[in-house]
Scaffold this motif. Structure first.
Motif, short mmCIF file in Angstrom:
data_model
loop_
_atom_site.label_atom_id
_atom_site.label_comp_id
_atom_site.label_asym_id
_atom_site.label_seq_id
_atom_site.Cartn_x
_atom_site.Cartn_y
_atom_site.Cartn_z
N LEU A 226 41.17 32.76 46.61
CA LEU A 226 42.29 32.77 47.54
C LEU A 226 42.65 34.22 47.80
CD1 LEU A 226 42.83 30.07 45.55
CD2 LEU A 226 44.62 29.80 47.27
N LEU A 227 42.54 34.64 49.05
CA LEU A 227 42.86 36.00 49.44
C LEU A 227 44.13 35.95 50.28
CD1 LEU A 227 40.42 38.79 50.48
CD2 LEU A 227 42.63 38.55 51.61
N ALA A 241 49.28 31.73 44.83
CA ALA A 241 49.05 31.59 43.39
C ALA A 241 49.23 30.15 42.95
CB ALA A 241 50.00 32.50 42.62
N ALA A 242 50.22 29.46 43.53
CA ALA A 242 50.44 28.06 43.18
C ALA A 242 49.29 27.19 43.67
CB ALA A 242 51.76 27.57 43.78
N ILE A 243 48.74 27.52 44.83
CA ILE A 243 47.58 26.78 45.34
C ILE A 243 46.39 26.99 44.41
CG2 ILE A 243 45.95 26.56 47.25
CD1 ILE A 243 48.24 27.50 49.11
N LEU A 252 42.80 34.66 42.48
CA LEU A 252 43.67 35.10 43.56
C LEU A 252 43.56 36.61 43.72
CD1 LEU A 252 46.09 34.75 45.57
CD2 LEU A 252 47.59 35.07 43.59
N THR A 253 43.42 37.04 44.97
CA THR A 253 43.48 38.46 45.30
C THR A 253 44.56 38.64 46.36
OG1 THR A 253 41.15 38.92 44.82
CG2 THR A 253 42.26 40.39 46.36
N VAL A 254 45.46 39.58 46.13
CA VAL A 254 46.50 39.91 47.11
C VAL A 254 46.16 41.28 47.69
CG1 VAL A 254 48.94 40.31 47.53
CG2 VAL A 254 48.22 38.57 45.86
N GLN A 255 45.87 41.30 48.98
CA GLN A 255 45.49 42.55 49.64
C GLN A 255 46.75 43.33 50.01
OE1 GLN A 255 42.23 42.40 52.52
NE2 GLN A 255 43.38 43.77 53.85
#
Length: 282
Positions: A226-227, A241-243, A252-255
């Protein structure tokens, strides 16, 4: 431009860009032609992008039955493309509303997906949606932007249900991490690339059965990325993050500084992140 035949006889088109291992790309919108994905920030240097024009969009034909625009009715189109390509299992990347289609495909054909990359992806198929509160939370991050006051006033009219077409245009900067000429040009193609009738039918009643889909993906062994964009509201990073927690093997990566179209905000960072995830599965 290659084509194939959907189960109901509709001729669908796809576009191939780049070399290497295939990556099946499902667009969002909903129901926006795949052209807006471009080369996904240079991801075509790492993978052969196979970008599907969903039925009634881009170079794909309009179906005889408009009810088939509903998301779950298009799952067979994705499977038909996989079979047409002669691939036993596929890596799938999807964006935004295309997340729902990819999730339903994963639930229906779990053995056909090797990995799934959800780029700022929706998950209504799993019972997760984005709310006005989420939009407000993300909008508050943009208060220092020169366009904020006018865009936020338009957003208020959207939330109040009194928005004009101009108001919908005015809120567009919220969806981009950097509102510059490149973002403006990208946003300007939205209307012409979107089949609005199809978009209105995409999430029609009956499209989603979240409990069933959640049970299916909970037993799934494929790798999931998940990006999320740090500035995006759909999904907020914490919602992404919940998904991710709904899958056995998700990361999870948060750009940073990215909006809803992260490959435009930092092309190299985006493409290298996705390519690294895909390479780890080889």
């Amino acid at each position: 431009m290659p084509t194939f035949t959907a189960p109901d006889g509709t001729q669908l088109a796809y576009h191939v860009l780049g070399e290497g291992e295939p990556l099946l790309c499902l667009p969002g919108g909903p129901m926006r032609a795949c052209a807006y994905l471009g080369d996904l920030g240079g991801l075509s240097r790492h993978r052969r992008l196979i970008k599907l024009d969903l039925r009634g969009t881009g170079d794909s034909a309009i179906p005889a039955d408009p009810a088939t625009y509903r998301c779950d009715r298009q799952v067979g189109d994705v499977e038909a493309l996989r079979a047409h390509l002669g691939l036993e299992r596929v890596d799938v990347l999807t964006h935004s509303a295309g997340g729902d289609l990819a999730l339903l495909y994963a639930a229906g054909y779990p053995r056909r997906i090797r990995s799934l990359t959800l780029v700022t992806g929706r998950a209504r198929a799993l019972g997760v949606d984005f709310t006005e509160e989420h939009r407000r939370e993300a909008a508050a991050l943009r208060k220092a932007e020169p366009w904020y006051d006018a865009a936020h006033a338009a957003y208020e009219r959207v939330w109040a249900g009194s928005a004009s077409d101009a108001d919908w245009d005015a809120i567009t900067p919220f969806f981009y991490g950097r509102w510059d000429a490149n973002a403006e040009a990208h946003a300007a193609t939205d209307v012409e690339q979107t089949n609005q009738e199809a978009a209105d039918r995409y999430a029609a009643p009956g499209a989603f059965h979240p409990a069933e889909a959640r049970a299916a993906v909970a037993a799934w062994d494929a790798r999931v990325l998940l990006l999320a964009g740090a500035l995006d509201s759909g999904p907020l990073p914490r919602v992404a993050a919940a998904i991710a927690e709904l899958f056995p093997r998700a990361e999870l990566t948060v750009q940073p500084d990215a909006g809803h179209f992260p490959w435009l905000d930092d092309p190299r960072g985006f493409s290298e992140t996705v390519a690294a995830f895909l390479d780890r599965g080889k």
